[in-house]
Structures are given as structure tokens and as C-alpha cells.
Design an enzyme around this catalytic site. Structure first.
Site, PDB file in Angstrom:
ATOM      1  N   ASP A  34      -0.346  57.470 -67.628  1.00 32.39           N
ATOM      2  CA  ASP A  34       0.244  57.588 -66.283  1.00 32.39           C
ATOM      3  C   ASP A  34      -0.165  56.427 -65.368  1.00 32.39           C
ATOM      4  O   ASP A  34       0.165  56.424 -64.183  1.00 32.39           O
ATOM      5  CB  ASP A  34      -0.153  58.923 -65.653  1.00 32.39           C
ATOM      6  CG  ASP A  34      -1.657  59.084 -65.516  1.00 32.39           C
ATOM      7  OD1 ASP A  34      -2.392  58.141 -65.894  1.00 32.39           O
ATOM      8  OD2 ASP A  34      -2.104  60.135 -65.026  1.00 32.39           O
ATOM      9  N   GLY A  35      -0.909  55.466 -65.905  1.00 36.85           N
ATOM     10  CA  GLY A  35      -1.286  54.297 -65.098  1.00 36.85           C
ATOM     11  C   GLY A  35      -2.665  54.415 -64.466  1.00 36.85           C
ATOM     12  O   GLY A  35      -3.180  53.431 -63.917  1.00 36.85           O
ATOM     13  N   ARG A  93     -10.141  38.484 -45.770  1.00 39.14           N
ATOM     14  CA  ARG A  93      -9.526  37.852 -44.600  1.00 39.14           C
ATOM     15  C   ARG A  93      -9.094  38.878 -43.557  1.00 39.14           C
ATOM     16  O   ARG A  93      -8.712  38.517 -42.452  1.00 39.14           O
ATOM     17  CB  ARG A  93      -8.356  36.958 -45.039  1.00 39.14           C
ATOM     18  CG  ARG A  93      -8.881  35.706 -45.755  1.00 39.14           C
ATOM     19  CD  ARG A  93      -7.791  34.750 -46.136  1.00 39.14           C
ATOM     20  NE  ARG A  93      -6.932  35.288 -47.176  1.00 39.14           N
ATOM     21  CZ  ARG A  93      -5.804  34.721 -47.565  1.00 39.14           C
ATOM     22  NH1 ARG A  93      -5.401  33.614 -46.987  1.00 39.14           N
ATOM     23  NH2 ARG A  93      -5.092  35.252 -48.538  1.00 39.14           N
ATOM     24  N   HIS A 127     -15.287  34.873 -47.360  1.00 35.34           N
ATOM     25  CA  HIS A 127     -14.463  34.222 -46.344  1.00 35.34           C
ATOM     26  C   HIS A 127     -15.181  34.223 -44.982  1.00 35.34           C
ATOM     27  O   HIS A 127     -15.089  33.248 -44.235  1.00 35.34           O
ATOM     28  CB  HIS A 127     -13.114  34.923 -46.246  1.00 35.34           C
ATOM     29  CG  HIS A 127     -12.273  34.373 -45.153  1.00 35.34           C
ATOM     30  ND1 HIS A 127     -11.804  33.077 -45.173  1.00 35.34           N
ATOM     31  CD2 HIS A 127     -11.854  34.911 -43.987  1.00 35.34           C
ATOM     32  CE1 HIS A 127     -11.123  32.850 -44.068  1.00 35.34           C
ATOM     33  NE2 HIS A 127     -11.144  33.940 -43.335  1.00 35.34           N
ATOM     34  N   ASP A 169      -9.783  23.847 -40.856  1.00 32.73           N
ATOM     35  CA  ASP A 169      -9.683  24.651 -39.631  1.00 32.73           C
ATOM     36  C   ASP A 169     -11.075  24.821 -39.042  1.00 32.73           C
ATOM     37  O   ASP A 169     -12.081  24.495 -39.674  1.00 32.73           O
ATOM     38  CB  ASP A 169      -9.007  26.012 -39.885  1.00 32.73           C
ATOM     39  CG  ASP A 169      -9.667  26.785 -41.015  1.00 32.73           C
ATOM     40  OD1 ASP A 169     -10.904  26.721 -41.122  1.00 32.73           O
ATOM     41  OD2 ASP A 169      -8.944  27.432 -41.795  1.00 32.73           O
ATOM     42  N   LYS A 192      -6.071  23.653 -36.664  1.00 39.49           N
ATOM     43  CA  LYS A 192      -4.915  24.353 -37.263  1.00 39.49           C
ATOM     44  C   LYS A 192      -4.574  25.591 -36.448  1.00 39.49           C
ATOM     45  O   LYS A 192      -5.451  26.294 -35.979  1.00 39.49           O
ATOM     46  CB  LYS A 192      -5.305  24.744 -38.696  1.00 39.49           C
ATOM     47  CG  LYS A 192      -4.368  25.681 -39.408  1.00 39.49           C
ATOM     48  CD  LYS A 192      -4.914  26.074 -40.782  1.00 39.49           C
ATOM     49  CE  LYS A 192      -5.522  27.464 -40.782  1.00 39.49           C
ATOM     50  NZ  LYS A 192      -5.987  27.914 -42.111  1.00 39.49           N
ATOM     51  N   ALA A 224      -1.459  27.769 -49.932  1.00 40.66           N
ATOM     52  CA  ALA A 224      -1.669  26.308 -49.818  1.00 40.66           C
ATOM     53  C   ALA A 224      -1.053  25.708 -48.565  1.00 40.66           C
ATOM     54  O   ALA A 224      -1.004  24.484 -48.433  1.00 40.66           O
ATOM     55  CB  ALA A 224      -1.207  25.563 -51.066  1.00 40.66           C
TER      56      ALA A 224
HETATM   57  C1  R5P Z   1      -8.519  30.408 -43.529  1.00 43.54           C
HETATM   58  O1  R5P Z   1      -9.209  30.816 -42.614  1.00 43.54           O
HETATM   59  C2  R5P Z   1      -9.059  30.181 -44.911  1.00 43.54           C
HETATM   60  O2  R5P Z   1     -10.287  29.544 -44.887  1.00 43.54           O
HETATM   61  C3  R5P Z   1      -8.078  29.398 -45.747  1.00 43.54           C
HETATM   62  O3  R5P Z   1      -7.860  28.145 -45.116  1.00 43.54           O
HETATM   63  C4  R5P Z   1      -6.781  30.127 -45.835  1.00 43.54           C
HETATM   64  O4  R5P Z   1      -7.014  31.461 -46.178  1.00 43.54           O
HETATM   65  C5  R5P Z   1      -5.903  29.502 -46.862  1.00 43.54           C
HETATM   66  O5  R5P Z   1      -4.681  30.164 -46.852  1.00 43.54           O
HETATM   67  P1  R5P Z   1      -3.353  29.375 -47.214  1.00 43.54           P
HETATM   68  O6  R5P Z   1      -3.630  28.637 -48.481  1.00 43.54           O
HETATM   69  O7  R5P Z   1      -2.311  30.457 -47.381  1.00 43.54           O
HETATM   70  O8  R5P Z   1      -3.049  28.476 -46.066  1.00 43.54           O
END
Ligand code: R5P
Length: 311
Positions: A34-35, A93, A127, A169, A192, A224
Site C-alpha cells: 500500500d506504499g 528553508r 541552511h 546573497d 539579491k 539555480a
Molecule cells: C538562499 O538563501 C540559499 O542560500 C540559496 O541561495 C537558495 O536556496 C538557492 O536556491 P535557487 O537555486 O533556487 O536559487
């Protein structure tokens, strides 16, 4: 000490066992018809110091559930101590309410892990470092940078000369600064703004990158968008070769197209998450973090300092 794994990244768990010179533990982790997740430990673990290697990468919910159910099985099998080794911590995140009426999923995941009966967590390049505080149990937060720095300083890497490290960022400055310090080079920052979950816009490049090789350092490559936009802005500012170094290859669509169509020359990623062949690109170079994870596991087991690994 015994090391076990689920289905998230067996290859990494095997490499960690190679480092520790032990056999990977014998466990079945599969699915019922059933998964639902099915777990059976095939060896005696009573009184053992158990390490479960399981990044919570895609399929995130399946891998997380496997981890929780494995922990439950080890608790009920009378293991002495259980450490969840989570090289990539999914849901990280979602670590705060950045708008109204949204969850803090990273905290929920921490609650689930603690409720399952795990004694400790070993995580890599979270993160947000504050996620350690979401757990009321010990968390060892370790870094992949010894592996990346070691490679960039080796003769295998050609580009260190005239290099500037770039944070894509403001949130990534701490990680990028650690790289810049160890590589003995300058630091620049990309300002960013994220406009949606897969799109980011670059407002400014802070710092001088003209005529320099640049290394964009990030924790995650998801779609990315961040590194692609940063690379375009850095090229416009006169950067020469553009490299990317990132720990966790989430590589969600359209990451590969974006990386292929960007001015990025090479992308260095770790193996916290497996990269299937259909997501591989000639621009991607994978470095193994198994020695760092293996050494941290050895030190936790031997009651030795883990932080001194990173001085
Ligand atoms: C952002 O705060 C993280 O450090 C990464 O820069 C981000 O999660 C990367 O996400 P994406 O590749 O979708 O831009």
C-alpha cells in the site's frame, strides 16, 4: 558503533563506512504494497551506538518518513544511543514566518525527529545555523568546507590565482567569508532579491570583481536561479572565470538548463545528495564529504571534540 542507512543516499553511507573501516549495518527499508514504509533491522542492536545516515532530500517526505520509522525501530530494539546523520536537512528553508499564514516547517521536522526518540543529530551546512536551536537534544553542526578548500588549494584546481569569493546573497556572507579567509582572497557580495520560489533578481554587486576569477559560494543549488543571476551580474561587472561551490545539489528543475546556459565555467558540489545521471552536466564536479562525516561520527562515538575538526 553501527552505521545504517535508508534509501536516500546509500552510496554516501557506504563511503562513510569505508572511511570508518566498518560494514554498513544490515537493515531492510522498503515499502508495503500500500506504499507505507517497511523497516526491519536484521541484526542485534541492543546496547549499540547507532548512526543512521539519511539526508532528507527528494523524495523529501519519503526519506523523512523512512528516517523517523528507522529511529522508531532502533528505539524499540533497545539501541543505547541513536544519532540521525542528516547531511542535507530538507525543509530548512522554511525556518521562519517570512509572511503571514505560513508554517515553520523546519521546526515541525525537528519536533518530529525528537518525538521519534532520536538522541542526537549530526547535520552538515544547515541552511540556517539557528535550526540547531529547534532541537532540545544535542546537534553537531559540521561544515563541508575542509573538503572544498582542500580541493581548491590542490593542483587539480586551476583558478585560485587572482580569486574573489562571492556570496550570492546577504544570508550567505558568513559561509563565503569562511571560504575567503581560508583561501586567502577577497570577498564580494551580491545583493539579491527573491521574487518567487524559483526566481531571484540581482540588484547590485558589492565589491570589485573586474578582471578577477570568482568563486560563488552557496549552501544549496535548488533551481539555480540565484547562481545564474549572480553569474550574469558578475560577468557584466568584468569577472573573468566564474566558478560555483555549493554543498547541497538539490538541482530542482530548471537547474540544469540554467547552469548549462550560464557563464559559469565549473560547479563544485558535494555528495550530501545523490546526483542521478540525468541531472549530471559536464560543468558539474562532485566532491565527497564522506571523510568529514566519517570523522565526525568517529569522534562522537569516541567522545572527542567535533568542533576542533574545523579550526
Ligand atoms: C538562499 O538563501 C540559499 O542560500 C540559496 O541561495 C537558495 O536556496 C538557492 O536556491 P535557487 O537555486 O533556487 O536559487
Amino acid at each position: 558503533m553501527e552505521v545504517f542507512t535508508g534509501n536516500a543516499n546509500r552510496n554516501l553511507a557506504e563511503k562513510i563506512c569505508d572511511y570508518l573501516d566498518i560494514q554498513l549495518g544490515n537493515i531492510d527499508v522498503g515499502r508495503f504494497n500500500d506504499g507505507e514504509c517497511m523497516v526491519k533491522i536484521n541484526q542485534d542492536v541492543r546496547g549499540k551506538d547507532i548512526f543512521i545516515v539519511q539526508p532528507t532530500c527528494a523524495p523529501v517526505n519519503d526519506n523523512l518518513m523512512e528516517l523517523l520509522i528507522m529511529i522508531d525501530a532502533f528505539v524499540r530494539a533497545s539501541a543505547e544511543r541513536i544519532t540521525a546523520v542528516i547531511p542535507y536537512f530538507g525543509y530548512a528553508r522554511q525556518d521562519r514566518k517570512d509572511q503571514g499564514r505560513v508554517p515553520i516547517s523546519a521546526k515541525l521536522v525537528a519536533n518530529l525527529l525528537v518525538s521519534s526518540g532520536v538522541d542526537r543529530v549530526l547535520a552538515m551546512d544547515l541552511h540556517a545555523g539557528q535550526i540547531q536551536g529547534f532541537f532540545d537534544i544535542p546537534v553537531d553542526h559540521i561544515y563541508s568546507n575542509p573538503v572544498f578548500i582542500g580541493y581548491f588549494k590542490s593542483k587539480d584546481f586551476d583558478g585560485l590565482e587572482n580569486m574573489v569569493v562571492v556570496s550570492p546573497d546577504v544570508g550567505g556572507i558568513k559561509m563565503a567569508r569562511a571560504f575567503a579567509k581560508k583561501l586567502e582572497c577577497g570577498l564580494a557580495i551580491v545583493d539579491k532579491r527573491r521574487v518567487s520560489s524559483d526566481t531571484a533578481h540581482v540588484m547590485n554587486v558589492i565589491g570589485d570583481v573586474k578582471g578577477k576569477n570568482v568563486m560563488i559560494v552557496d549552501d544549496i543549488i535548488a533551481t539555480a536561479g540565484s547562481v545564474q543571476e549572480a553569474a550574469i551580474a558578475l560577468k557584466e561587472q568584468g569577472a573573468k572565470k566564474i566558478f560555483v561551490s555549493a554543498t547541497h545539489p538539490v538541482l530542482a528543475p530548471p537547474a540544469i538548463e540554467r547552469l548549462e546556459n550560464s557563464p559559469i565555467e565549473k560547479i563544485f558540489l558535494s555528495n550530501t545528495i545523490p546526483v542521478p545521471s540525468d541531472k549530471m552536466s559536464s560543468k558539474i564536479h562532485i566532491l565527497s564529504v564522506s571523510p568529514v562525516l566519517g570523522e565526525a561520527i568517529r569522534r562522537i562515538h569516541n567522545k572527542q571534540s567535533v568542533s576542533s575538526l574545523f579550526i
